[in-house]
Design an enzyme around this catalytic site. Sequence first.
Site, mmCIF file in Angstrom:
data_model
loop_
_atom_site.group_PDB
_atom_site.id
_atom_site.type_symbol
_atom_site.label_atom_id
_atom_site.label_comp_id
_atom_site.label_asym_id
_atom_site.label_seq_id
_atom_site.Cartn_x
_atom_site.Cartn_y
_atom_site.Cartn_z
ATOM 1 N N LYS A 23 50.334 32.390 42.158
ATOM 2 C CA LYS A 23 50.212 33.697 42.812
ATOM 3 C C LYS A 23 48.866 33.824 43.525
ATOM 4 O O LYS A 23 48.809 34.200 44.693
ATOM 5 C CB LYS A 23 50.335 34.814 41.770
ATOM 6 N N ASN A 24 47.804 33.497 42.798
ATOM 7 C CA ASN A 24 46.469 33.734 43.351
ATOM 8 C C ASN A 24 46.075 32.742 44.442
ATOM 9 O O ASN A 24 45.011 32.879 45.050
ATOM 10 C CB ASN A 24 45.421 33.743 42.239
ATOM 11 N N CYS A 118 42.087 51.237 39.179
ATOM 12 C CA CYS A 118 42.748 50.036 38.713
ATOM 13 C C CYS A 118 42.666 50.045 37.201
ATOM 14 O O CYS A 118 41.651 50.440 36.641
ATOM 15 C CB CYS A 118 42.019 48.828 39.276
ATOM 16 N N ARG A 123 36.513 47.477 39.718
ATOM 17 C CA ARG A 123 36.846 46.455 40.711
ATOM 18 C C ARG A 123 36.475 46.843 42.142
ATOM 19 O O ARG A 123 37.332 46.996 43.006
ATOM 20 C CB ARG A 123 38.342 46.114 40.644
ATOM 21 N N ASP A 307 42.215 35.905 33.128
ATOM 22 C CA ASP A 307 43.663 36.121 33.233
ATOM 23 C C ASP A 307 44.441 35.514 32.060
ATOM 24 O O ASP A 307 45.663 35.673 31.988
ATOM 25 C CB ASP A 307 44.190 35.552 34.558
ATOM 26 N N ARG A 399 55.069 41.385 39.010
ATOM 27 C CA ARG A 399 54.093 41.143 40.074
ATOM 28 C C ARG A 399 53.590 39.710 40.027
ATOM 29 O O ARG A 399 53.194 39.164 41.059
ATOM 30 C CB ARG A 399 52.883 42.082 39.910
HETATM 31 C C1 UD1 Z 1 40.795 37.611 41.250
HETATM 32 C C2 UD1 Z 1 42.210 37.337 40.811
HETATM 33 C C3 UD1 Z 1 42.460 37.944 39.433
HETATM 34 C C4 UD1 Z 1 41.400 37.483 38.440
HETATM 35 C C5 UD1 Z 1 40.003 37.681 38.994
HETATM 36 C C6 UD1 Z 1 38.925 37.065 38.114
HETATM 37 C C7 UD1 Z 1 43.427 37.183 42.899
HETATM 38 C C8 UD1 Z 1 44.412 37.798 43.824
HETATM 39 N N1 UD1 Z 1 43.123 37.890 41.782
HETATM 40 O O1 UD1 Z 1 40.642 39.023 41.368
HETATM 41 O O2 UD1 Z 1 43.756 37.551 38.994
HETATM 42 O O3 UD1 Z 1 41.522 38.211 37.245
HETATM 43 O O4 UD1 Z 1 39.882 37.081 40.298
HETATM 44 O O5 UD1 Z 1 39.175 35.713 37.907
HETATM 45 O O6 UD1 Z 1 42.968 36.086 43.111
HETATM 46 N N2 UD1 Z 1 33.062 42.569 41.996
HETATM 47 C C9 UD1 Z 1 32.101 43.415 42.514
HETATM 48 N N3 UD1 Z 1 32.057 43.608 43.873
HETATM 49 C C10 UD1 Z 1 32.937 43.008 44.725
HETATM 50 C C11 UD1 Z 1 33.913 42.164 44.182
HETATM 51 C C12 UD1 Z 1 33.949 41.957 42.817
HETATM 52 O O7 UD1 Z 1 31.291 43.964 41.784
HETATM 53 O O8 UD1 Z 1 32.848 43.235 45.936
HETATM 54 C C13 UD1 Z 1 33.145 42.335 40.527
HETATM 55 C C14 UD1 Z 1 34.429 42.876 39.907
HETATM 56 O O9 UD1 Z 1 34.327 44.241 39.590
HETATM 57 C C15 UD1 Z 1 34.572 42.003 38.675
HETATM 58 C C16 UD1 Z 1 33.991 40.657 39.140
HETATM 59 O O10 UD1 Z 1 33.225 40.941 40.297
HETATM 60 O O11 UD1 Z 1 33.797 42.494 37.623
HETATM 61 C C17 UD1 Z 1 35.013 39.615 39.468
HETATM 62 O O12 UD1 Z 1 36.002 40.150 40.298
HETATM 63 P P1 UD1 Z 1 36.756 39.291 41.428
HETATM 64 O O13 UD1 Z 1 36.505 37.840 41.216
HETATM 65 O O14 UD1 Z 1 36.406 39.860 42.747
HETATM 66 O O15 UD1 Z 1 38.272 39.613 41.117
HETATM 67 P P2 UD1 Z 1 39.417 39.639 42.171
HETATM 68 O O16 UD1 Z 1 39.068 38.716 43.284
HETATM 69 O O17 UD1 Z 1 39.776 41.049 42.475
#
Ligand code: UD1
Length: 420
Positions: A23-24, A118, A123, A307, A399
């Site tokens: 998926k990711n 969320c 996030r 995950d 999902r």
């Molecule tokens: C992706 C995965 C999700 C997985 C996660 C962590 C996809 C579609 N989803 O989610 O399944 O659980 O990685 O491995 O690939 N953060 C910030 N600012 C930002 C972005 C992130 O502070 O602009 C923080 C988030 O709040 C969180 C951490 O960084 O605490 C990691 O999040 P992130 O790696 O961005 O998760 P996703 O990419 O949303």
Amino acid sequence: MTDKLLITGGVSLGGEVRIAGAKNAALPILAGTLLADGKVTLSNVPHLHDVTTTLELLGRMGVTLTIGERMCIEVDAREIKRFSAPYELVKTMRASILMLGPLVGRFGRADISLPGGCAIGARPVNLHLEGLRAMGAEVSLENGYIRARAERLHGARLVLDMVTVTGTENLMMAAALADGETVIENAAREPEVTDLAEFLNGMGARIRGAGTDSIHVAGVERLAGTRYRVLPDRIETGTYLVAAAITGGRILCRDTRPDLLDAVLVKLREAGARIETGPDWIRLDMAGRRPRAVDVYTAPYPAFPTDMQAQLCALNSIAEGVGTVTETVFENRFMHVLEMQRMGADIRLEGNVAVCRGVERLTAAPVMATDLRASAGLVLAGLVAKGETLIDRIYHIDRGYDNIEEKLATLGARVRRISR
Ligand code: UD1
């Protein structure tokens, strides 16, 4: 009307399961097709709600989609009419944010709804936006939408404050067509980031260093069509391995990649599982034994994935001994624990640590899925609970898991979907 899953626990799982595409990886790759000035053909795309939502988003933008047998998808994004992702779709799938980078990179404009609340914490997407600004985009927030405008983006040196998976992917896609070189430091090293980079390179992008924490993207003028096969889903693989381990069963996962699951396999071995691997398969044998509790600490790849955290909580809940599960990636990702407690699990939450004292047996209860991986944890708990566990809001699991009840049933589980 929401579907529910009814699971009668107590069967030791056995047999073979074919693992779907990740998926990711599929979601960013589908978003990345927006960059191509030519036809893209994708295979091994998983059959999931999030994929359908992404296709719907692309379709509304004017992308031509042809869906062939076994989810082989042809995407033609040469003609785009709209450059937006509306709230009604984004609110069901945060990964819609992945459209931002490609739209701005190729067309110089994007209006993407902010994802909003969320279940697993705040996030934010601030790092995505700051990165785009550093590359020359004007980014503002208007009426709940991210509005981004740019002439051609320019290369920049981006040092990410936190390791973000979709943030790294978004910026890598934006940089692919930018003028000059972009360097992303403190980049996510997840295999899905590497898969996206390989896909983009197949279209003619010049990306080096994906899989390390320093990614270099030399911008090109144009990206062409390509054919690409999505990598296997390591989280789906891990979930089935835990399903076998928790029930004392024996399973063979096919069409997967053991090298993507090192941290998970270490924990399952510690729990007492015998594991053998080949290039594209993993066999796990628990030989009827009760697992031993394990300590788990989630962190960005290659450490143990967040995950898989809920699944390990399920395993620890019936294991021998005490295991601690520490969540460091997301705040508020322990919703499943409250539901597991209702099934008799002895789990104490102390901040971001779940201390699990294994009980001999869980007991069935009606429970509620709150997010994708929490629901996977509840399904696993249901497989070992005495009685019938009814899991509500199963749409969360659709999902991210391709055909879960069929796959579990093939392994011998007593599981039924109830639509009413
Ligand atoms: C992706 C995965 C999700 C997985 C996660 C962590 C996809 C579609 N989803 O989610 O399944 O659980 O990685 O491995 O690939 N953060 C910030 N600012 C930002 C972005 C992130 O502070 O602009 C923080 C988030 O709040 C969180 C951490 O960084 O605490 C990691 O999040 P992130 O790696 O961005 O998760 P996703 O990419 O949303």
